[in-house]
Write a protein that holds these residues in place. Sequence first.
Motif, PDB file in Angstrom:
ATOM      1  N   ASN C 313      41.329 -23.830  -4.762  1.00 18.81           N
ATOM      2  CA  ASN C 313      41.226 -23.225  -6.084  1.00 18.81           C
ATOM      3  C   ASN C 313      39.809 -22.774  -6.382  1.00 18.81           C
ATOM      4  O   ASN C 313      38.907 -22.852  -5.543  1.00 18.81           O
ATOM      5  N   THR C 314      39.606 -22.337  -7.587  1.00 20.62           N
ATOM      6  CA  THR C 314      38.327 -21.727  -7.943  1.00 20.62           C
ATOM      7  C   THR C 314      37.166 -22.718  -7.872  1.00 20.62           C
ATOM      8  O   THR C 314      36.034 -22.303  -7.664  1.00 20.62           O
ATOM      9  N   ASP C 315      37.418 -24.018  -8.013  1.00 19.30           N
ATOM     10  CA  ASP C 315      36.286 -24.947  -7.859  1.00 19.30           C
ATOM     11  C   ASP C 315      36.296 -25.637  -6.491  1.00 19.30           C
ATOM     12  O   ASP C 315      35.884 -26.774  -6.364  1.00 19.30           O
ATOM     13  N   ARG C 317      38.543 -26.753  -4.561  1.00 20.17           N
ATOM     14  CA  ARG C 317      39.384 -27.933  -4.410  1.00 20.17           C
ATOM     15  C   ARG C 317      40.576 -27.559  -3.530  1.00 20.17           C
ATOM     16  O   ARG C 317      41.294 -26.599  -3.832  1.00 20.17           O
TER      17      ARG C 317
END
Lengths: 355, 504, 538
Positions: C313-315, C317
């Motif tokens: 995902n965007t962070d 993860r």
Amino acid sequence: MKEIIIDGNSYKFDPGQTVLEVARGNDIDIPTLCYSEHLSITGACRMCLVENKENGSLETACTLPARDGLEVETDNDKIYDARKTVLDLILSDHPMTCMTCEANGDCQLQDLAYQFDIEESSYGSKKEDRFELEERNSFIVYDPDKCILCGKCVRADSELQCSDAIEFSERGFKTKVAAAFDEGLGGEDSSCVFCGLCVENCPTAALSYKPARKKGREYELRKQRTTCGYCGVGCQVELNIKGNEVIKVDSVYDDTAPNPDGEMCVKGRFAYGFIDSPDRLKYPLIKKDGEFVESSWDEALDYIADNLSRIRDEHGGREIGALSSARCTNEENYIMQKFMRAVMKTNSVEHCARL
Amino acid sequence: MKEYTAIKELPYYEELDFYKKQKRIVLQNCGLIDPEKIDDYIEKKGYQAAAKAITQMKSKEIIEEVKKSGLRGRGGGGFPTGLKWQFAKDAEGEKKYIVCNADEGDPGAFMDRSLLEGDPHKLLEGMMIAAYAIDADEGYIYVRAEYPLAIRRLKKAISQAEELGLLGENIFGTEFNFKIHIKEGAGAFVCGEETALMASIEGKRGTPTSRPPYPAQSGLWGKPTNINNVETYANIPFIIDNGAEEFNKFGTENSSGTKVFALTGKIKNTGLVEVPMGLSLRDIIYDIGGGITDDKGFKAVQTGGPSGGCIPAEQLDLKIDYDSLKEIGAMMGSGGMVVMDEDTCMVDVARFFLTFTQSESCGKCTPCRLGTKRMLEILERITEGEGKKGDIEKLEQLGKVIKEASLCGLGQTAPNPVLTTIKYFRDEYEAHINDKKCPAGQCDALKGSYVIDEDHCIGCGQCKTVCPADAITGKKQKAHTIDPEACISCGACAEVCPVNAISN
Amino acid sequence: MAGLAKSFGSGAMTNSIDEIAGNDLIFVIGSNPTENHPVIGAKMKRTVKNGTKLIVADPRRIELAEYADIVIQQKPGTDIALLNSMMNVIIEEGLEDTEFIEEHTENYEELKKIVSFYPPEKAEEITGVPADTIREAARLYASQDKSAIYYAMGITQHKSGTENVTSITSLAMLTGNVGRKSTGVNPLRGQSNVQGACDLGALANVYPGYQSVTDPDMKDKFEKAWGVEGLSDEVGLTVVEMFRAIDENKIKALYIMGENPALSDPDQGHIEAALEKVEFLVVQDIFMTETAEYADVVLPAACFAEKNGTFTNTDRRIQKVNKAVEAPGEAKADWEIICELSNKMGYEMDYNSTEEIMEEIAELTPIYGGVHYDRLDKEKIQWPCRDREDKGTQYLHKGGFIRGKGKFYPSHHIPSIEKADEEYEFIMMTGRMLYHYHTGTMTRNSQPIDEHVPDAYVEINAEDAEKMGIKNGDRVKIGSRRGEIETNAEIVETVQPGQIFMPFHFAESPANRLTMDELDPEAKIPELKVTAVKLQKT
Ligand SMILES: Cc1cc2nc3c(=O)[nH]c(=O)nc-3n(C[C@H](O)[C@H](O)[C@H](O)COP(=O)(O)O)c2cc1C
Ligand code: FES
């Protein structure tokens, strides 16, 4: 070491913990309706009453801070009578329509009625609806007559989703949860964004998912956790499946997730219908004379292999390009670039990250 | 005091019967000064206590003095005021607030209003001292919007005090700053409950929140806050001026000082009275109130507002203070006192008070929202002649749970009128339910058919003439009879009977 | 993400979603989180409700502006001037973090020189933002202990996208807001696995894990691991370059997996021509998309609910995607299809499961070295995660930048390619909206969503609408130098006069028929946010 005494036994606790939290942490059952560990605490339902042995008063375990030396009892006749009376009162204003109710088998009120053995309220059951059913939007059905005013939806809306779309309106017996000007969630002035957190938090079927109505009972559904397929936040979601069809999407509560309190958006919650769409591609198609014709996998892949090999061998791999996908998995992206690099000998493999 | 000689020439209170047993601390200046003139107040030693407290006393000393005085909250709860201040003082926080509860939602109550309208500076002075004592620099007075005159006078008083530097920065040349805002309440009864009141000041829905945390820890906007009633603050200047000991001279051991009551109902002298705690109900009702109107028999007195209890004649000699009232199931409340005579139906009284509390329930917690509704339904049934066996027990059981299980003081006290009337007048309930009779003859549905006492009837025939249902038969000069089937219990016959031979 | 990688050494969100709650200040620029990353948007609102400060800079008055302490509505395409000016104020007023600059950055003198040309009054002329607002924003950003910047396509989809990003990274470095918890520079990714697609090498210049294709050591490593010879050491073509290459007869075959460039890519007319022209086109998708219509072969793929794997995902993860239902008909997971094709072409790809693929990834990709399926069920793993013992990295650049020292890449204001003129009076921005996703293949096939928002629309400022006699719901024609489309008017106060906004999800009113494929020369991202158009009531 600080200790609290519950039902005669001592327990350690962390500063800031409530009696309910300490009790639950030690497998002591205290019934609740308005409590959620993901929301602020209001002490509204009064199901979690326990007796403070210091003065014999009943207090709500969900709001009572644990403190050194505090002694409480969680189960005696007085507590049972108070809890049962509270439940009896709630049921006196709740339609006894479990037979057809969406929440049957997934209803905290029903579970408690079972536990306390109340078949029908001693005040008589609710015979007539007092409110209008609200279903003028595509996502959520709201039946205020089934609402027990625990307020979890209001808190989830204002504390987690921060939409402030719903609030209590009126007072006393007439209290109900309503969107702006009581025009419904889809009303002109409603700030509802249909994240579904209110439904997720509803202990009964006062709020239910419209697309899932009459599609299946809780106990018929298979659950599968996965990662949402939409934006890059990567919310963890729980698909509810009946047969081979996704019926609804529930929240997942997990501290390792980017949405630990079950937060979601309208897409993650409601945009699953495409999975089961009749328009899905089901068989390989080869264009013959300008028309797509169904084919076997073997035929289709042979056809592709032949053409790619030919072009690669005639012009070199650099004349072949591939678009991988930001919607495919890591493994698939890996396989695609490996294929292009190892088999086609080109680095022209991209995806639409830049769009 | 130059132009107001007229006011000074009012007759001496002490000379009137009505005032003989009263002791005026809170209402001391009311009616004697022009409330719109700060000079009048100052002339009556006004703001002396504040000056003394702020320039000569440490906050600890003030709190000690208030504790020693034994002053308890006049808003109803009776919580020791000094202790409350101590909590607010001890709470950690840069910013603290003082709040004055002037919501006065009890129907028929007007003690706070009289003070706000008659002596607003006394309240400001009390709040100033409290603010200094707990290190607050900002205060709110929450007044019901239905008191426009009080609001106007308060506003005027505040601006006068500001002009003289009694409010604002560096008060009396010290480091102490204090300003006061007025917040007009929207009128819901429950907004008088302290947590609901503060939510309302914050612009939120006025519903009570669970305590703890108490306002002293986390009150207005989450900051430590001291909230007291108007009358509570109005006692402070006296205590600081004259010392706790002087204050202690009035009242009982656990309830010192005076209390203002609003006397109403079937009583000759109605109005506000301020008496030392510990006076008996009999003293108040008969000596000050002058007894029951039309010299009828006394039946009960209801104290403490709509959720107080009904006290029967056996308890007339009760020395009233916070604890004695609580013990018998009633309460001090804000000081309402409704006197009832022998013609009152106690079931109907219970229904009446519950109608009010039920409709004022905020709806947040289950026992209050639904419990009071169900109790009221049962009471309505009983007064309509449809009471059932078991209703009394159900009311008792439900009332007990509502009291124990409700979130705020409203629910915790709402069943009081029902429970006390059952406790002291159970036979009336039984008559309604079992005999379908209202002993006081108040419940319309239970008025039985009329009967003519044949021994007394002189056969004048007037009853026959007025009966709208043609239910009366009889020959001239002979005793008449009423057909109970046809009688509609309108009572017209009884009214015209010249020899009082007809009754129901 | 070129700008971010250039300045810091890594192109991903520096900090984490979980850290939003700890922000003292949130600076949102060129991003509309409540519509495009709703869960992040809600978290921001939640934090702001608890006292965190918020600055919102966007040509449109987005929903978050309602919660903001400072609202900036810069003209489209003037972000560099705005950011330069904020930095100008910070330096002028001595609010910079000298210690951080000395210890962790380089090229500061150059930055100082360039931003000195942008005092707020001058920036006001370029951006249309009042000078005092710029000053206040600069002070607020610099004065908080933990300030974090969040941005998205509003920053990158410009010809000057890379410079926009380096201006953001400069601002963060100037105030020492990188390498600490709850600070950082955080691009929000639009699609479920954009981050993963980048990480796993679906980029023309790098192998998985951003290992350069031009580095001979890497070539060596992958040749050995994959058992092949002759891997290309030439950087490949990007998406828009591929379509141009088709034009120039330099690409003969195109294999498209799960993308719909006919709708998502700029200058649609040109894309369509290319799809028509390319000699051999394979499209693998879940629906017969606008792009698939042009294909020689269309292969039915399983959707996310029908297969196993992972998304990043965007962070950063890495999380599991789990199969919930059977794919319809004979549809198969994309990886299975490619493997079978590869086998047919003589290169063995034999995996029994996606877990086996991940094991291979972990071996070859240092930043994914510790990623194993059994861990993913229990742990939060954010790359870099180098081995089994490594718990992953919640925020990057702790104690120093990945590239060693962070580098300031200052830039002067770069005007957009197109400006409003007499003929094309309006500036059109494109973007997404809450209810739909990308080209709509998924959302528009989901009944309640499509029922709720069935039609395309264009947002027009109320003043402009009144002048032109356009009412809510009127049909309007929008034309650019490249094409013309029709759609419904939605009159709003949120776009400024002279600007219009249009979502690109709708095939019947395809915004990308109007946009141009002019690229940011470094990041190769097209300028989708500034298109000159004319508007007409039909
Ligand atoms: C339903 C309800 C209504 C109340 N209304 C009032 C009121 O009108 N005025 C008041 O002073 N206290 C009222 N109270 C009591 C306040 O909650 C609080 O106890 C009081 O303001 C504290 O001040 P004191 O300590 O000076 O009495 C009410 C309490 C309840 C439960
Ligand atoms: S759970 Fe404690 S009051 Fe509802």
